[in-house]
Design an enzyme around this catalytic site. Structure first.
Site, short mmCIF file in Angstrom:
data_model
loop_
_atom_site.label_atom_id
_atom_site.label_comp_id
_atom_site.label_asym_id
_atom_site.label_seq_id
_atom_site.Cartn_x
_atom_site.Cartn_y
_atom_site.Cartn_z
N CYS A 77 0.85 -1.18 0.00
CA CYS A 77 0.00 0.00 0.00
C CYS A 77 0.90 1.24 0.00
O CYS A 77 1.83 1.33 0.80
CB CYS A 77 -0.89 -0.04 1.24
SG CYS A 77 -2.22 1.15 1.24
N GLU A 115 -7.19 3.39 3.38
CA GLU A 115 -7.10 4.21 4.58
C GLU A 115 -8.47 4.32 5.25
O GLU A 115 -8.58 4.19 6.48
CB GLU A 115 -6.54 5.60 4.23
CG GLU A 115 -5.06 5.61 3.95
CD GLU A 115 -4.64 4.98 2.62
OE1 GLU A 115 -3.43 4.77 2.44
OE2 GLU A 115 -5.50 4.70 1.76
N ASP A 129 -12.99 -3.40 22.18
CA ASP A 129 -12.05 -3.49 23.30
C ASP A 129 -12.55 -2.72 24.51
O ASP A 129 -12.46 -3.20 25.65
CB ASP A 129 -10.68 -2.97 22.87
CG ASP A 129 -9.67 -3.04 24.01
OD1 ASP A 129 -9.47 -4.14 24.57
OD2 ASP A 129 -9.10 -1.99 24.35
#
Length: 158
Positions: A77, A115, A129
């Site tokens: 990338c 992105e 999380d």
């Protein structure tokens, strides 16, 4: 023909963009995080507060950091000089979920889809999380490109 395989030696490599024109390119990606009733009940105003801090604000910071590191995470990338990275996290009460959108803008020779997808993905992982202490019944789903403009062709999801 695969764009990341060099036809001369059949080895992986970055796409040669040297002959492409610099154009403004924008991409928006989204991730849906199904939180469930217990976690959605903790939504106050426009965020969820946990012992770890504000969930959505932290997810936006993490997503932004990930966007800036996309070329370090995705092999082959191109690193891009980002001009804009904007997040939105919208509750979807009927689905007991939130929709994360990440929009990235660059003036360059290659697109900014990876992105935007990386930003939405990492923001979703951060929400997981930060909320897992309340429940592990969290599902990250439907990470996808919503639209892109600039470059060879435009795209809008159906």
């Amino acid at each position: 023909m695969l764009s990341h395989i060099d036809p001369e030696n059949n080895q992986p490599g970055m796409v040669d963009v040297s002959s492409k024109a610099i154009t403004q390119r924008e991409a928006t990606a989204e991730s849906i995080v199904i939180l469930g009733e217990e976690i959605m009940a903790e939504l106050v105003g426009d965020d969820i507060q946990t012992k770890k801090g504000p969930v959505f604000q932290t997810a936006i910071i993490a997503g932004t950091m990930a966007v800036k590191k996309t070329s370090d995470l995705i092999p082959l990338c191109h690193p891009l000089p980002l001009e804009k990275c904007k997040f939105s996290i919208m509750p979807l009460p009927e689905q007991q979920a939130v929709r994360i959108t990440c929009t990235c803008l660059v003036s360059g020779k290659t697109g900014v889809e990876m992105e935007a997808l990386t930003g939405a993905s990492v923001a979703a992982l951060t929400i997981y999380d930060m909320c897992k202490a309340m429940s592990h019944d969290i599902t990250i789903s439907q990470t996808r490109l919503v639209k892109k403009t600039g470059g060879k062709s435009d795209y809008a999801a159906q």
